[in-house]
Design a protein around this motif. Sequence first.
Motif, PDB file in Angstrom:
ATOM      1  N   GLU A  19       0.703  -1.557   0.280  1.00 21.46           N
ATOM      2  CA  GLU A  19      -0.037   0.197   0.179  1.00 21.46           C
ATOM      3  C   GLU A  19       0.749   1.421  -0.295  1.00 21.46           C
ATOM      4  O   GLU A  19       0.483   2.442  -0.705  1.00 21.46           O
ATOM      5  CB  GLU A  19      -0.875  -0.471   1.685  1.00 21.46           C
ATOM      6  CG  GLU A  19      -1.888  -1.007   0.653  1.00 21.46           C
ATOM      7  CD  GLU A  19      -3.420  -1.130   2.341  1.00 21.46           C
ATOM      8  OE1 GLU A  19      -2.946   0.464   3.075  1.00 21.46           O
ATOM      9  OE2 GLU A  19      -3.464  -2.302   2.453  1.00 21.46           O
ATOM     10  N   LEU A  20       2.474   1.344   0.643  1.00 23.10           N
ATOM     11  CA  LEU A  20       2.912   2.541   0.807  1.00 23.10           C
ATOM     12  C   LEU A  20       3.886   2.325   0.234  1.00 23.10           C
ATOM     13  O   LEU A  20       4.840   3.484  -0.303  1.00 23.10           O
ATOM     14  CB  LEU A  20       3.079   2.252   2.002  1.00 23.10           C
ATOM     15  CG  LEU A  20       1.750   2.646   3.319  1.00 23.10           C
ATOM     16  CD1 LEU A  20       2.507   2.926   4.981  1.00 23.10           C
ATOM     17  CD2 LEU A  20       0.634   3.936   2.608  1.00 23.10           C
ATOM     18  N   ASN A  21       4.348   1.423  -0.882  1.00 23.27           N
ATOM     19  CA  ASN A  21       5.654   0.804  -1.876  1.00 23.27           C
ATOM     20  C   ASN A  21       7.025   1.217  -0.664  1.00 23.27           C
ATOM     21  O   ASN A  21       7.461   1.578  -1.531  1.00 23.27           O
ATOM     22  CB  ASN A  21       5.848   2.184  -2.657  1.00 23.27           C
ATOM     23  CG  ASN A  21       4.491   2.541  -3.364  1.00 23.27           C
ATOM     24  OD1 ASN A  21       3.817   1.898  -3.925  1.00 23.27           O
ATOM     25  ND2 ASN A  21       4.100   3.726  -3.163  1.00 23.27           N
ATOM     26  N   GLN A  29      18.466   3.973   2.452  1.00 23.85           N
ATOM     27  CA  GLN A  29      18.315   5.518   1.099  1.00 23.85           C
ATOM     28  C   GLN A  29      17.705   6.565   1.002  1.00 23.85           C
ATOM     29  O   GLN A  29      17.442   7.794   1.452  1.00 23.85           O
ATOM     30  CB  GLN A  29      18.860   4.225  -0.168  1.00 23.85           C
ATOM     31  CG  GLN A  29      18.818   4.874  -0.934  1.00 23.85           C
ATOM     32  CD  GLN A  29      19.224   4.514  -2.745  1.00 23.85           C
ATOM     33  OE1 GLN A  29      19.658   3.136  -2.026  1.00 23.85           O
ATOM     34  NE2 GLN A  29      18.988   5.087  -3.336  1.00 23.85           N
ATOM     35  N   ASP A  30      16.220   5.694   1.322  1.00 22.97           N
ATOM     36  CA  ASP A  30      14.847   6.668   0.991  1.00 22.97           C
ATOM     37  C   ASP A  30      15.073   7.649   2.152  1.00 22.97           C
ATOM     38  O   ASP A  30      14.802   8.516   1.874  1.00 22.97           O
ATOM     39  CB  ASP A  30      13.708   5.529   1.790  1.00 22.97           C
ATOM     40  CG  ASP A  30      13.607   4.468   0.238  1.00 22.97           C
ATOM     41  OD1 ASP A  30      13.986   4.770  -1.178  1.00 22.97           O
ATOM     42  OD2 ASP A  30      13.007   3.787   0.588  1.00 22.97           O
ATOM     43  N   ILE A  31      14.851   7.897   3.097  1.00 25.20           N
ATOM     44  CA  ILE A  31      15.312   8.769   4.387  1.00 25.20           C
ATOM     45  C   ILE A  31      15.989   9.626   4.125  1.00 25.20           C
ATOM     46  O   ILE A  31      16.301  10.909   4.554  1.00 25.20           O
ATOM     47  CB  ILE A  31      15.240   7.396   6.425  1.00 25.20           C
ATOM     48  CG1 ILE A  31      14.142   6.583   6.668  1.00 25.20           C
ATOM     49  CG2 ILE A  31      15.709   8.533   6.286  1.00 25.20           C
ATOM     50  CD1 ILE A  31      14.280   5.756   7.333  1.00 25.20           C
ATOM     51  N   GLN A  32      17.200   9.136   3.785  1.00 24.58           N
ATOM     52  CA  GLN A  32      18.329   9.807   3.821  1.00 24.58           C
ATOM     53  C   GLN A  32      18.227  10.783   2.838  1.00 24.58           C
ATOM     54  O   GLN A  32      18.746  11.636   3.177  1.00 24.58           O
ATOM     55  CB  GLN A  32      19.920   9.094   3.119  1.00 24.58           C
ATOM     56  CG  GLN A  32      21.627  10.165   3.255  1.00 24.58           C
ATOM     57  CD  GLN A  32      21.400  11.072   4.999  1.00 24.58           C
ATOM     58  OE1 GLN A  32      21.157  10.438   5.797  1.00 24.58           O
ATOM     59  NE2 GLN A  32      21.505  11.839   4.370  1.00 24.58           N
ATOM     60  N   LYS A  62       3.240   7.697   0.870  1.00 30.31           N
ATOM     61  CA  LYS A  62       3.444   6.824  -0.307  1.00 30.31           C
ATOM     62  C   LYS A  62       5.231   6.137  -0.209  1.00 30.31           C
ATOM     63  O   LYS A  62       5.088   6.543  -1.820  1.00 30.31           O
ATOM     64  CB  LYS A  62       2.336   6.189  -1.078  1.00 30.31           C
ATOM     65  CG  LYS A  62       1.400   6.240  -0.068  1.00 30.31           C
ATOM     66  CD  LYS A  62      -0.043   6.016  -1.870  1.00 30.31           C
ATOM     67  CE  LYS A  62      -0.939   5.702  -0.977  1.00 30.31           C
ATOM     68  NZ  LYS A  62      -1.970   5.132  -1.710  1.00 30.31           N
ATOM     69  N   PHE A  63       6.300   7.221   0.205  1.00 28.78           N
ATOM     70  CA  PHE A  63       7.275   7.348  -0.028  1.00 28.78           C
ATOM     71  C   PHE A  63       8.250   7.664  -1.746  1.00 28.78           C
ATOM     72  O   PHE A  63       8.573   7.142  -1.912  1.00 28.78           O
ATOM     73  CB  PHE A  63       7.782   5.416   0.122  1.00 28.78           C
ATOM     74  CG  PHE A  63       8.528   5.141   0.809  1.00 28.78           C
ATOM     75  CD1 PHE A  63       9.714   4.651   0.995  1.00 28.78           C
ATOM     76  CD2 PHE A  63       7.083   4.950   1.901  1.00 28.78           C
ATOM     77  CE1 PHE A  63      10.033   4.060   2.683  1.00 28.78           C
ATOM     78  CE2 PHE A  63       7.419   4.222   2.812  1.00 28.78           C
ATOM     79  CZ  PHE A  63       8.903   3.578   3.532  1.00 28.78           C
ATOM     80  N   ASP A  64       6.871   8.978  -1.871  1.00 28.19           N
ATOM     81  CA  ASP A  64       7.133   9.799  -2.682  1.00 28.19           C
ATOM     82  C   ASP A  64       8.178  10.924  -1.854  1.00 28.19           C
ATOM     83  O   ASP A  64       7.416  11.902  -1.088  1.00 28.19           O
ATOM     84  CB  ASP A  64       6.327  10.219  -2.865  1.00 28.19           C
ATOM     85  CG  ASP A  64       6.139  11.608  -4.191  1.00 28.19           C
ATOM     86  OD1 ASP A  64       6.985  12.102  -4.501  1.00 28.19           O
ATOM     87  OD2 ASP A  64       5.522  11.656  -5.173  1.00 28.19           O
TER      88      ASP A  64
END
Length: 324
Positions: A19-21, A29-32, A62-64
Amino acid sequence: MNHLHSSLSSEMMEKARLELNENPDTLHQDIQQVRDMIVTRPDIGFLRTDDDFILRFLRARKFDQLETFRLLAQYFQFRQQNLDMFQSFKVDDLGIKRALMDGFPGVLESPDQHGRKILILFASNWDQSRNSFIDILRAILLSLEVLIENPELQINGFILIIDWSNFSFKQASKLTPNILKLAIEGLQDSFPARFGGIHFVNQPWYIHAMYTIIKPFLKDKTRKRIFLHGNNLNSLHQLIQPECLPSEFGGTLPPYDMGMWARTLLGPDYNDETEYTLTYDALHVRENCGGGDKDMMKRSQSTVDTGTLRQTDRESSTPLLALD
């Protein structure tokens, strides 16, 4: 499994993926990458940038990553622009405590059938001689700060039910465009929560009129999640099972105890006869709500030391609905 997923079941991790990718392999990596964008907004004081904190914003969008950073910036910008609201942003603040003890908001112990936390507001309980709208909004935001520490609620989200029974035209006339816009900015545009539905029940005609006026300020996604049920509880039950609702909403649960959430926040020091003056300690909240660690919850309140601040005139502006 990294520490950011240590409290999640495999089923919840799979739901976050679908649901959120959310991808555990690229999570850090996404957080950084979101954290690296902070330098582009030197006008904003980002008071908290740890992994756990940024993760809730990623889940809310959703991790955009670009939308996540926009929400993170708006979160802190909203607090900078409304310093008076956050000067004493804690449960022992007199205004917040009064709102909580009057049931603003109510928080049901059990989630709905999709795992979403249910918040309820009984609008007619707003005693305008006792609680300002701003303090009610502050109590709602503080409650969300406590609840959003729970990773499962970051994934599952929330439901809000507002019962407008016996909410008078005189009460409605105090809902000015300025304070309604402030609430929309604080909840829709500046907080990392996923709202799966906002349900109006027993709303009178002047609440329909109010909704028409504020509609342009709502995002299309928000508008699609607002349901006007009127007196038709069957339509509410089609979206939220009666087994998840108290009897006030035609559910099978006992009537809602208006002091329950206040007791959860105030813990053993709850007393409905005297004012609460002790320092806020989130430990018992974490134990009751399944949130993060004690220090993390204190940081999430993002209290700003602002010195002496002048209250604004938000609540004395032009009424949304004028009384003759």
